[in-house]
Scaffold this motif. Structure first.
Motif, mmCIF file in Angstrom:
data_model
loop_
_atom_site.group_PDB
_atom_site.id
_atom_site.type_symbol
_atom_site.label_atom_id
_atom_site.label_comp_id
_atom_site.label_asym_id
_atom_site.label_seq_id
_atom_site.Cartn_x
_atom_site.Cartn_y
_atom_site.Cartn_z
ATOM 1 N N ASP A 335 46.763 63.699 6.031
ATOM 2 C CA ASP A 335 46.318 62.571 6.857
ATOM 3 C C ASP A 335 44.799 62.426 6.806
ATOM 4 O OD1 ASP A 335 48.910 62.098 7.520
ATOM 5 O OD2 ASP A 335 48.830 63.147 9.452
ATOM 6 N N ARG A 338 43.893 61.028 3.415
ATOM 7 C CA ARG A 338 44.260 59.614 3.367
ATOM 8 C C ARG A 338 43.289 58.766 4.176
ATOM 9 N NH1 ARG A 338 47.007 56.627 6.787
ATOM 10 N NH2 ARG A 338 47.644 58.449 8.017
ATOM 11 N N MET A 339 42.879 59.247 5.366
ATOM 12 C CA MET A 339 41.940 58.478 6.180
ATOM 13 C C MET A 339 40.586 58.352 5.503
ATOM 14 S SD MET A 339 42.853 59.980 9.981
ATOM 15 C CE MET A 339 41.643 58.913 10.736
ATOM 16 N N MET A 341 40.047 58.475 2.205
ATOM 17 C CA MET A 341 40.198 57.553 1.082
ATOM 18 C C MET A 341 40.314 56.109 1.578
ATOM 19 S SD MET A 341 42.743 59.739 -1.397
ATOM 20 C CE MET A 341 42.612 58.564 -2.734
ATOM 21 N N GLU A 342 41.023 55.919 2.686
ATOM 22 C CA GLU A 342 41.118 54.564 3.234
ATOM 23 C C GLU A 342 39.755 54.066 3.677
ATOM 24 O OE1 GLU A 342 43.937 54.676 6.320
ATOM 25 O OE2 GLU A 342 45.708 54.721 4.998
ATOM 26 N N ALA A 343 38.958 54.977 4.308
ATOM 27 C CA ALA A 343 37.610 54.570 4.729
ATOM 28 C C ALA A 343 36.736 54.224 3.523
ATOM 29 C CB ALA A 343 36.963 55.697 5.532
ATOM 30 N N GLU A 344 36.823 55.080 2.444
ATOM 31 C CA GLU A 344 36.039 54.775 1.242
ATOM 32 C C GLU A 344 36.489 53.462 0.625
ATOM 33 O OE1 GLU A 344 36.480 58.127 -1.272
ATOM 34 O OE2 GLU A 344 35.104 59.423 -0.112
ATOM 35 N N ALA A 345 37.836 53.274 0.619
ATOM 36 C CA ALA A 345 38.341 52.031 0.031
ATOM 37 C C ALA A 345 37.869 50.827 0.841
ATOM 38 C CB ALA A 345 39.864 52.066 -0.036
ATOM 39 N N LEU A 346 37.880 50.981 2.163
ATOM 40 C CA LEU A 346 37.389 49.887 2.995
ATOM 41 C C LEU A 346 35.912 49.625 2.747
ATOM 42 C CD1 LEU A 346 39.168 50.694 6.391
ATOM 43 C CD2 LEU A 346 39.700 48.843 4.793
ATOM 44 N N GLU A 349 35.645 47.982 -0.599
ATOM 45 C CA GLU A 349 36.121 46.602 -0.465
ATOM 46 C C GLU A 349 35.090 45.729 0.222
ATOM 47 O OE1 GLU A 349 39.874 44.137 1.479
ATOM 48 O OE2 GLU A 349 39.679 46.305 1.741
#
Length: 466
Positions: A335, A338-339, A341-346, A349
């Motif tokens: 988790d 994933r958080m 990576m999601e933050a980096e992806a955001l 983006e």
């Protein structure tokens, strides 16, 4: 005074009027105790002159209504009635005590409000006393002295009927009547008493004589009966003795016979009981051995199998707990990754979106000409490109450079110029870099070919730089 001051005064006036209204309302809201009747007079709905409440409460309107209370406490009235004519025109005296009270029955209660509202208790007592005096004379006038003297229940019933009905007309009801005594001036009642006493004495004497006679007769009959019963008892006693002796003999024979039979049955029963006892003992021992085996088996199971199962369950529980711990740790790490990576992806983006918005604004600013927009991007990045070119030779460590100057060559260049041209030529060509991305730099940035490096020639004297 401004508008705010007037508003404040109006507010204070409204609160004051509201307070006065509440005070008036609560002062006119009247409750009725259980031992009183609340009478509201004045303007009443319907054709009634007053409204009565026994318990509860009501609102009494000011100016158009008034209120008061009637006490329900019983009133005792002593009536010393003398010289009242009876049915035989004989005057009698009947001192008595009456207990009356204001009625709470609907209809009668309104009579009390209409006729006794505002009267004191003494005035109500006097009014009731006058009514009772008159009606008691009526009751006595319709009854004979014998009825009054002997049938007190009928006398009381007539009083309740006649006096009670008259009291209801003014809103009272008769609670109790206590007749203390009944006498007359002529002595008629005393004569009736003496006659009744003499009659009672004579009847008592007759009953005594009759009882004495019956006693003597009964005594003689009892003596006769006693003698007959004694003789009969003696005869029956002799006959009974003979029969008893015969019965005793028969009884002794039967007893011995029964004793022998009982002895035989007892001996057989003892043997049967002994055999049954042995059988039951063997069966009990067998059951005991079986129970002992079950007990040993249960003890062995409890000592060996149960601890093993408990240990097995403990190991399984510990293993499941460890596995659950590992699963939760791994899940937490996953988790977290994933958080992140999601933050980096955001973040990427958001950066790309901002760049896209910037590129869109740049294209709009260049008049929707893509080449001009690309040229503006290159111009914006030109200092960075030059900086990168300089880095190519910035870290070169040259201790010393020796140049032998031999004058100008056929092409008009000196050795020093050739050296500098080669050094500059080793830099990445800026124009070629921009062409690779489809952008052609403008002429004012200069053009640099492979051998197009112009360097100012040094003086013709050979020199050595170090």
């Amino acid at each position: 005074m401004g508008v705010s001051g007037i508003s404040f005064l109006l507010f204070v006036l409204g609160v004051f009027l509201l307070f006065i209204g509440l005070v008036v309302f609560f002062s006119r809201y009247k409750r009725c105790p259980a031992n009183q009747i609340l009478v509201v007079a004045g303007k009443i709905a319907g054709e009634r002159s007053a409204q009565c409440y026994n318990g509860g409460a009501t609102f009494v309107w000011p100016l158009i209504q008034e209120y008061g209370y009637l006490d329900l406490t019983p009133i005792q009235i002593d009536i010393k009635l003398e010289s009242a004519l009876s049915l035989q025109n004989i005057r009698i005296n009947t001192p008595s005590t009456f207990t009356v009270g204001i009625s709470t029955e609907p209809g009668i209660m309104e009579n009390a409000a209409e006729r006794m509202f505002g009267l004191a208790r003494e005035e109500i007592r006097d009014l009731a006393r006058d009514i009772i005096f008159g009606q008691m004379r009526v009751v006595i006038a319709i009854m004979s002295i014998e009825e009054i003297n002997t049938d007190r229940d009928k006398f009381i019933e007539n009083i309740f009927h006649v006096v009670g009905s008259e009291l209801k007309k003014i809103g009272l009801y008769l609670i109790n009547v206590n007749i203390q005594d009944i006498t007359d001036e002529s002595g008629y009642i005393n004569a009736l008493g003496k006659e009744a006493a003499a009659r009672a004495i004579n009847e008592a004497k007759q009953k005594v004589a009759q009882q004495e006679r019956d006693g003597e007769i009964g005594k003689a009959r009892a003596e006769q009966e006693r003698r007959i019963q004694v003789a009969r008892a003696n005869a029956e006693a002799v006959q009974g003795e003979d029969q008893a002796l015969a019965t005793i003999a028969d009884s002794n024979a039967g007893r011995r016979e029964r004793e022998a039979e009982a002895e035989r049955r007892a001996s057989a029963a003892e043997k049967v009981q002994s055999a049954q006892a042995l059988e039951e003992a063997y069966a009990a021992e067998q059951e005991a051995e079986k129970a002992r085996g079950e007990r040993d088996r249960a003890a062995e199971y409890a000592n060996v199998v149960v601890p093993a199962e408990v240990e097995k369950e403990r190991i399984e529980t510990l293993a499941e707990a460890e596995a659950e711990k590992v699963r939760r740790l791994k899940k937490g790490e996953a988790d977290g990754i994933r958080m992140v990576m999601e933050a980096e992806a955001l973040g990427v983006e958001a950066n790309l979106r901002k760049k896209a918005v910037g590129f869109s604004d740049l294209v709009k600013a260049s008049g929707n000409d893509p080449r001009l927009a690309a040229l503006l991007l290159v111009v914006e990045s030109l200092p960075e490109l030059v900086r990168e070119q300089v880095k190519a030779i910035a870290n070169l460590k040259i201790d010393s450079i020796t140049v032998w100057e031999g004058g100008r060559k056929e092409n008009g260049k000196t050795s020093t110029a050739d050296f500098l041209a080669g050094l500059v030529g080793s830099l990445p060509p800026l124009h070629e870099l921009t062409k690779n991305v489809g952008v052609e730099l403008p002429d004012f940035l200069g053009r640099l070919g492979q051998n197009d490096v112009e360097v100012e020639a040094p003086p013709e004297k050979p020199q050595r730089d170090s």
